[in-house]
Motif scaffolding. Structure first.
Motif, mmCIF file in Angstrom:
data_model
loop_
_atom_site.group_PDB
_atom_site.id
_atom_site.type_symbol
_atom_site.label_atom_id
_atom_site.label_comp_id
_atom_site.label_asym_id
_atom_site.label_seq_id
_atom_site.Cartn_x
_atom_site.Cartn_y
_atom_site.Cartn_z
ATOM 1 N N LYS A 1 40.736 35.067 38.526
ATOM 2 C CA LYS A 1 39.477 34.435 38.114
ATOM 3 C C LYS A 1 38.792 33.749 39.289
ATOM 4 O O LYS A 1 37.561 33.737 39.377
ATOM 5 N N HIS A 2 39.567 33.134 40.161
ATOM 6 C CA HIS A 2 38.988 32.372 41.272
ATOM 7 C C HIS A 2 39.584 32.705 42.643
ATOM 8 O O HIS A 2 38.932 32.503 43.653
ATOM 9 N N LEU A 3 40.824 33.155 42.653
ATOM 10 C CA LEU A 3 41.555 33.310 43.926
ATOM 11 C C LEU A 3 40.916 34.345 44.845
ATOM 12 O O LEU A 3 40.512 35.416 44.401
ATOM 13 N N GLU A 4 40.858 34.010 46.134
ATOM 14 C CA GLU A 4 40.481 34.956 47.184
ATOM 15 C C GLU A 4 41.722 35.200 48.034
ATOM 16 O O GLU A 4 42.499 34.267 48.281
ATOM 17 N N GLN A 5 41.870 36.428 48.514
ATOM 18 C CA GLN A 5 43.053 36.773 49.302
ATOM 19 C C GLN A 5 42.680 37.718 50.427
ATOM 20 O O GLN A 5 41.699 38.453 50.333
ATOM 21 N N VAL A 6 43.498 37.698 51.485
ATOM 22 C CA VAL A 6 43.424 38.752 52.500
ATOM 23 C C VAL A 6 44.827 39.327 52.639
ATOM 24 O O VAL A 6 45.803 38.590 52.804
ATOM 25 N N ALA B 1 47.676 30.763 35.497
ATOM 26 C CA ALA B 1 46.483 30.736 34.636
ATOM 27 C C ALA B 1 45.280 31.400 35.310
ATOM 28 O O ALA B 1 44.285 31.709 34.645
ATOM 29 N N ASP B 2 45.366 31.609 36.633
ATOM 30 C CA ASP B 2 44.249 32.252 37.338
ATOM 31 C C ASP B 2 44.326 33.780 37.269
ATOM 32 O O ASP B 2 43.380 34.473 37.624
ATOM 33 N N TYR B 3 45.479 34.305 36.804
ATOM 34 C CA TYR B 3 45.649 35.766 36.743
ATOM 35 C C TYR B 3 44.929 36.345 35.535
ATOM 36 O O TYR B 3 44.902 35.747 34.464
ATOM 37 N N VAL B 4 44.389 37.566 35.701
ATOM 38 C CA VAL B 4 43.936 38.392 34.573
ATOM 39 C C VAL B 4 44.808 39.639 34.638
ATOM 40 O O VAL B 4 44.644 40.479 35.523
ATOM 41 N N ARG B 5 45.779 39.736 33.727
ATOM 42 C CA ARG B 5 46.785 40.798 33.839
ATOM 43 C C ARG B 5 46.524 41.985 32.909
ATOM 44 O O ARG B 5 47.266 42.958 32.927
ATOM 45 N N HIS C 1 43.674 44.821 31.811
ATOM 46 C CA HIS C 1 42.424 45.388 32.321
ATOM 47 C C HIS C 1 41.267 45.183 31.345
ATOM 48 O O HIS C 1 40.114 45.012 31.772
ATOM 49 N N LYS C 2 41.564 45.170 30.036
ATOM 50 C CA LYS C 2 40.478 44.913 29.063
ATOM 51 C C LYS C 2 39.932 43.494 29.246
ATOM 52 O O LYS C 2 38.724 43.264 29.163
ATOM 53 N N ASP C 3 40.843 42.538 29.495
ATOM 54 C CA ASP C 3 40.400 41.153 29.737
ATOM 55 C C ASP C 3 39.578 41.066 31.024
ATOM 56 O O ASP C 3 38.636 40.278 31.129
ATOM 57 N N PHE C 4 39.956 41.881 32.006
ATOM 58 C CA PHE C 4 39.199 41.928 33.265
ATOM 59 C C PHE C 4 37.764 42.394 32.999
ATOM 60 O O PHE C 4 36.794 41.775 33.454
ATOM 61 N N MET C 5 37.630 43.460 32.204
ATOM 62 C CA MET C 5 36.293 43.968 31.899
ATOM 63 C C MET C 5 35.496 42.934 31.100
ATOM 64 O O MET C 5 34.294 42.762 31.323
ATOM 65 N N SER C 6 36.176 42.210 30.206
ATOM 66 C CA SER C 6 35.489 41.162 29.430
ATOM 67 C C SER C 6 35.034 40.034 30.354
ATOM 68 O O SER C 6 33.929 39.504 30.206
ATOM 69 N N ALA C 7 35.896 39.667 31.288
ATOM 70 C CA ALA C 7 35.545 38.588 32.221
ATOM 71 C C ALA C 7 34.321 38.977 33.045
ATOM 72 O O ALA C 7 33.434 38.147 33.292
ATOM 73 N N LEU C 8 34.259 40.249 33.451
ATOM 74 C CA LEU C 8 33.087 40.713 34.208
ATOM 75 C C LEU C 8 31.823 40.636 33.350
ATOM 76 O O LEU C 8 30.761 40.212 33.821
ATOM 77 N N ARG C 9 31.963 41.045 32.084
ATOM 78 C CA ARG C 9 30.784 41.019 31.200
ATOM 79 C C ARG C 9 30.291 39.573 31.030
ATOM 80 O O ARG C 9 29.102 39.335 31.011
ATOM 81 N N MET C 10 31.253 38.637 30.961
ATOM 82 C CA MET C 10 30.859 37.235 30.761
ATOM 83 C C MET C 10 30.102 36.680 31.970
ATOM 84 O O MET C 10 29.320 35.755 31.841
ATOM 85 N N THR C 11 30.366 37.286 33.164
ATOM 86 C CA THR C 11 29.654 36.810 34.353
ATOM 87 C C THR C 11 28.344 37.570 34.540
ATOM 88 O O THR C 11 27.619 37.330 35.499
ATOM 89 N N GLY C 12 28.092 38.536 33.649
ATOM 90 C CA GLY C 12 26.809 39.244 33.707
ATOM 91 C C GLY C 12 26.803 40.441 34.613
ATOM 92 O O GLY C 12 25.758 40.990 34.934
ATOM 93 N N ALA C 13 27.991 40.896 35.075
ATOM 94 C CA ALA C 13 28.043 42.047 35.994
ATOM 95 C C ALA C 13 27.784 43.347 35.253
ATOM 96 O O ALA C 13 28.013 43.439 34.062
#
Ligand code: TYD
Length: 140
Positions: free
Chosen positions: A57-62, A122-126, A128-140
């Protein structure tokens, strides 16, 4: 790849070439767009293992291949792509809200990850359906 919510890009770190061996360094906030809060690494990875399979949800990684090689499959909810990491000075920056899967680890590969935050399940989205929902909630 660049979307309203998530993106990846390659980051190349400095290399001090020397007949005694090469040296690469990384400074949070300088070479990376965040301060490093956590470092973790994967090793003893079976060649047929699949890692990742989540977004954040928030984490950035390299992500770096310090030794050997592996593949990272990227899904921003619209497009998919894949990257092969095999050069210890070249990392893949992964922003929040990017689904990633890692496989095809070479024997003895070592994957190092620099992260913007400490571990927080709690920052994980494990799912894929929840991932797509999270994207929709951000308007992507
Ligand atoms: P996970 O992030 O799912 O691994 P990968 O994405 O590489 O397949 O983490 C695997 C397990 O390790 C999970 O139980 C959470 C734990 N873990 C920590 O306790 N701290 C950490 O910093 C990380 C990255 C994982």
């Amino acid at each position: 790849m660049n979307t309203a919510t998530g993106f990846v890009r390659e980051i190349e770190l400095p290399q001090i070439h020397d007949p005694r061996g090469d040296l690469t360094f990384v400074e949070g906030g300088n070479h990376l767009p965040f301060d490093i809060a956590r470092v973790y690494y994967l090793y003893n990875v079976p060649v047929d293992a699949e890692r990742g399979g989540h977004a954040h949800k928030h984490l950035e990684q390299v992500v770096f291949a310090l030794s050997g090689s592996f593949r990272i499959k990227i899904d921003d909810g619209v497009n998919t792509s894949e990257y092969w990491l095999r050069d210890p000075k070249k990392g893949l920056y992964i922003s929040k809200l990017i689904w990633r899967e890692m496989d095809s680890f070479s024997q003895g590969a070592v994957c190092m990850v620099l992260a913007s935050h400490r571990y927080d399940e709690a920052d994980y989205v494990r799912d894929h359906k929840d991932f797509m929902s999270a994207l929709r909630m951000t308007g992507a």
